[in-house]
Scaffold this motif. Structure first.
Motif, PDB file in Angstrom:
ATOM      1  N   GLN A 113      32.204  28.917  30.605  1.00  0.00           N
ATOM      2  CA  GLN A 113      32.017  30.175  29.684  1.00  0.00           C
ATOM      3  C   GLN A 113      32.339  31.674  30.781  1.00  0.00           C
ATOM      4  O   GLN A 113      32.806  32.430  29.695  1.00  0.00           O
ATOM      5  CB  GLN A 113      30.591  30.261  30.650  1.00  0.00           C
ATOM      6  CG  GLN A 113      29.751  28.745  30.014  1.00  0.00           C
ATOM      7  CD  GLN A 113      27.970  28.683  30.723  1.00  0.00           C
ATOM      8  OE1 GLN A 113      27.835  30.043  30.963  1.00  0.00           O
ATOM      9  NE2 GLN A 113      27.547  27.627  29.839  1.00  0.00           N
ATOM     10  N   ASP A 114      33.312  31.967  31.643  1.00  0.00           N
ATOM     11  CA  ASP A 114      33.380  32.376  32.659  1.00  0.00           C
ATOM     12  C   ASP A 114      34.928  32.596  32.580  1.00  0.00           C
ATOM     13  O   ASP A 114      35.227  33.490  34.163  1.00  0.00           O
ATOM     14  CB  ASP A 114      32.593  33.128  33.683  1.00  0.00           C
ATOM     15  CG  ASP A 114      31.725  33.597  33.364  1.00  0.00           C
ATOM     16  OD1 ASP A 114      31.171  34.047  32.055  1.00  0.00           O
ATOM     17  OD2 ASP A 114      30.620  33.303  33.676  1.00  0.00           O
ATOM     18  N   ALA A 115      35.678  32.077  31.974  1.00  0.00           N
ATOM     19  CA  ALA A 115      37.005  31.779  32.511  1.00  0.00           C
ATOM     20  C   ALA A 115      38.099  33.000  32.353  1.00  0.00           C
ATOM     21  O   ALA A 115      39.263  32.906  33.553  1.00  0.00           O
ATOM     22  CB  ALA A 115      37.567  31.149  31.637  1.00  0.00           C
ATOM     23  N   ASP A 116      37.659  34.022  32.072  1.00  0.00           N
ATOM     24  CA  ASP A 116      38.204  35.177  32.339  1.00  0.00           C
ATOM     25  C   ASP A 116      37.777  36.075  32.908  1.00  0.00           C
ATOM     26  O   ASP A 116      38.169  37.619  32.813  1.00  0.00           O
ATOM     27  CB  ASP A 116      38.409  35.702  30.416  1.00  0.00           C
ATOM     28  CG  ASP A 116      39.660  35.191  29.816  1.00  0.00           C
ATOM     29  OD1 ASP A 116      40.129  34.110  30.087  1.00  0.00           O
ATOM     30  OD2 ASP A 116      39.263  35.195  28.615  1.00  0.00           O
ATOM     31  N   SER A 117      36.674  36.548  33.628  1.00  0.00           N
ATOM     32  CA  SER A 117      36.145  36.666  34.302  1.00  0.00           C
ATOM     33  C   SER A 117      36.603  37.155  35.596  1.00  0.00           C
ATOM     34  O   SER A 117      36.345  36.667  37.115  1.00  0.00           O
ATOM     35  CB  SER A 117      34.653  36.902  34.967  1.00  0.00           C
ATOM     36  OG  SER A 117      33.931  36.283  33.462  1.00  0.00           O
ATOM     37  N   TYR A 118      38.000  37.680  36.441  1.00  0.00           N
ATOM     38  CA  TYR A 118      38.580  37.479  37.024  1.00  0.00           C
ATOM     39  C   TYR A 118      39.536  38.966  37.391  1.00  0.00           C
ATOM     40  O   TYR A 118      39.936  40.012  36.509  1.00  0.00           O
ATOM     41  CB  TYR A 118      40.030  37.045  37.754  1.00  0.00           C
ATOM     42  CG  TYR A 118      40.027  35.535  36.373  1.00  0.00           C
ATOM     43  CD1 TYR A 118      39.620  34.929  38.512  1.00  0.00           C
ATOM     44  CD2 TYR A 118      40.038  34.932  35.390  1.00  0.00           C
ATOM     45  CE1 TYR A 118      39.261  33.731  38.421  1.00  0.00           C
ATOM     46  CE2 TYR A 118      39.789  33.457  35.571  1.00  0.00           C
ATOM     47  CZ  TYR A 118      38.909  32.728  36.373  1.00  0.00           C
ATOM     48  OH  TYR A 118      39.204  31.700  36.849  1.00  0.00           O
ATOM     49  N   ALA A 119      38.615  39.518  38.537  1.00  0.00           N
ATOM     50  CA  ALA A 119      38.535  41.403  38.602  1.00  0.00           C
ATOM     51  C   ALA A 119      39.608  41.386  39.690  1.00  0.00           C
ATOM     52  O   ALA A 119      39.754  42.433  40.368  1.00  0.00           O
ATOM     53  CB  ALA A 119      37.444  41.747  39.245  1.00  0.00           C
ATOM     54  N   GLU A 120      40.342  40.297  40.683  1.00  0.00           N
ATOM     55  CA  GLU A 120      40.751  41.128  42.037  1.00  0.00           C
ATOM     56  C   GLU A 120      41.532  39.957  42.221  1.00  0.00           C
ATOM     57  O   GLU A 120      41.264  38.740  41.431  1.00  0.00           O
ATOM     58  CB  GLU A 120      40.288  40.976  43.247  1.00  0.00           C
ATOM     59  CG  GLU A 120      39.626  40.324  43.857  1.00  0.00           C
ATOM     60  CD  GLU A 120      38.799  40.238  45.176  1.00  0.00           C
ATOM     61  OE1 GLU A 120      39.572  40.316  46.167  1.00  0.00           O
ATOM     62  OE2 GLU A 120      37.378  40.363  45.043  1.00  0.00           O
ATOM     63  N   GLN A 121      42.894  40.275  42.678  1.00  0.00           N
ATOM     64  CA  GLN A 121      43.438  38.777  43.448  1.00  0.00           C
ATOM     65  C   GLN A 121      43.777  38.928  44.925  1.00  0.00           C
ATOM     66  O   GLN A 121      43.574  39.757  45.678  1.00  0.00           O
ATOM     67  CB  GLN A 121      45.197  39.339  42.419  1.00  0.00           C
ATOM     68  CG  GLN A 121      44.730  39.031  41.113  1.00  0.00           C
ATOM     69  CD  GLN A 121      46.694  38.814  41.007  1.00  0.00           C
ATOM     70  OE1 GLN A 121      47.747  39.678  41.831  1.00  0.00           O
ATOM     71  NE2 GLN A 121      47.263  38.110  39.511  1.00  0.00           N
ATOM     72  N   ARG A 122      44.499  37.856  45.323  1.00  0.00           N
ATOM     73  CA  ARG A 122      44.340  37.506  47.087  1.00  0.00           C
ATOM     74  C   ARG A 122      45.647  37.189  47.292  1.00  0.00           C
ATOM     75  O   ARG A 122      46.033  35.881  46.566  1.00  0.00           O
ATOM     76  CB  ARG A 122      43.044  36.955  47.026  1.00  0.00           C
ATOM     77  CG  ARG A 122      43.064  36.983  48.829  1.00  0.00           C
ATOM     78  CD  ARG A 122      41.360  36.460  49.878  1.00  0.00           C
ATOM     79  NE  ARG A 122      41.950  36.090  50.992  1.00  0.00           N
ATOM     80  CZ  ARG A 122      41.334  34.980  51.696  1.00  0.00           C
ATOM     81  NH1 ARG A 122      39.913  34.511  50.613  1.00  0.00           N
ATOM     82  NH2 ARG A 122      41.418  35.471  53.022  1.00  0.00           N
ATOM     83  N   LYS A 123      46.210  37.272  47.926  1.00  0.00           N
ATOM     84  CA  LYS A 123      47.633  36.927  48.472  1.00  0.00           C
ATOM     85  C   LYS A 123      47.200  36.235  49.842  1.00  0.00           C
ATOM     86  O   LYS A 123      46.685  37.272  50.437  1.00  0.00           O
ATOM     87  CB  LYS A 123      48.379  37.765  48.629  1.00  0.00           C
ATOM     88  CG  LYS A 123      49.820  37.381  48.957  1.00  0.00           C
ATOM     89  CD  LYS A 123      51.460  38.486  48.278  1.00  0.00           C
ATOM     90  CE  LYS A 123      52.236  37.628  48.192  1.00  0.00           C
ATOM     91  NZ  LYS A 123      53.449  38.642  48.113  1.00  0.00           N
ATOM     92  N   LEU A 124      48.328  35.066  49.537  1.00  0.00           N
ATOM     93  CA  LEU A 124      47.770  34.410  51.152  1.00  0.00           C
ATOM     94  C   LEU A 124      49.309  34.024  51.610  1.00  0.00           C
ATOM     95  O   LEU A 124      49.378  33.373  50.728  1.00  0.00           O
ATOM     96  CB  LEU A 124      46.692  33.006  51.109  1.00  0.00           C
ATOM     97  CG  LEU A 124      44.944  33.908  50.631  1.00  0.00           C
ATOM     98  CD1 LEU A 124      44.382  32.070  50.564  1.00  0.00           C
ATOM     99  CD2 LEU A 124      45.009  34.461  51.954  1.00  0.00           C
ATOM    100  N   SER A 125      49.792  33.641  52.792  1.00  0.00           N
ATOM    101  CA  SER A 125      50.841  33.092  53.218  1.00  0.00           C
ATOM    102  C   SER A 125      50.941  32.061  53.152  1.00  0.00           C
ATOM    103  O   SER A 125      49.926  30.929  52.715  1.00  0.00           O
ATOM    104  CB  SER A 125      50.857  33.693  54.481  1.00  0.00           C
ATOM    105  OG  SER A 125      50.367  33.676  55.516  1.00  0.00           O
ATOM    106  N   ARG A 126      51.687  31.072  53.794  1.00  0.00           N
ATOM    107  CA  ARG A 126      51.531  29.554  53.374  1.00  0.00           C
ATOM    108  C   ARG A 126      51.521  29.172  55.064  1.00  0.00           C
ATOM    109  O   ARG A 126      49.979  28.366  54.346  1.00  0.00           O
ATOM    110  CB  ARG A 126      53.509  28.936  53.629  1.00  0.00           C
ATOM    111  CG  ARG A 126      53.497  27.658  53.009  1.00  0.00           C
ATOM    112  CD  ARG A 126      55.250  27.695  53.357  1.00  0.00           C
ATOM    113  NE  ARG A 126      54.780  25.881  53.378  1.00  0.00           N
ATOM    114  CZ  ARG A 126      55.437  25.287  52.849  1.00  0.00           C
ATOM    115  NH1 ARG A 126      55.925  25.847  51.622  1.00  0.00           N
ATOM    116  NH2 ARG A 126      55.989  24.001  52.724  1.00  0.00           N
ATOM    117  N   SER A 127      51.462  29.937  56.028  1.00  0.00           N
ATOM    118  CA  SER A 127      50.291  29.473  56.734  1.00  0.00           C
ATOM    119  C   SER A 127      49.089  29.487  57.084  1.00  0.00           C
ATOM    120  O   SER A 127      48.168  28.802  57.705  1.00  0.00           O
ATOM    121  CB  SER A 127      50.804  30.529  58.394  1.00  0.00           C
ATOM    122  OG  SER A 127      50.762  31.596  57.988  1.00  0.00           O
TER     123      SER A 127
END
Length: 65
Positions: free
Chosen positions: A36-50
């Protein structure tokens, strides 16, 4: 609470996820979010491999498309 975190970008040393605006309290709820809400992405989060390695115990499911 559970959220959807689709991978937006993947490099050798980091992963960038789209963070869904909504949360669910079960896997069934996550399926509904995906439908239902597959397009509801307001932000991104970047994580290092560790950081991803440290979070492994908190990841409940990985789906590949």
């Amino acid at each position: 609470m559970r959220k959807l975190y689709p991978i937006a970008n993947l490099t050798a040393d980091s992963v960038t996820f789209d963070v869904n605006d909504y949360e669910a309290d079960s896997r069934k709820g996550l399926r509904k979010l995906k439908e239902q809400d597959a397009d509801s992405y307001a932000e991104q989060r970047k994580l290092s491999r560790s950081e991803v390695e440290e979070m492994k115990r908190r990841i409940s499911n990985i789906e590949r498309f």
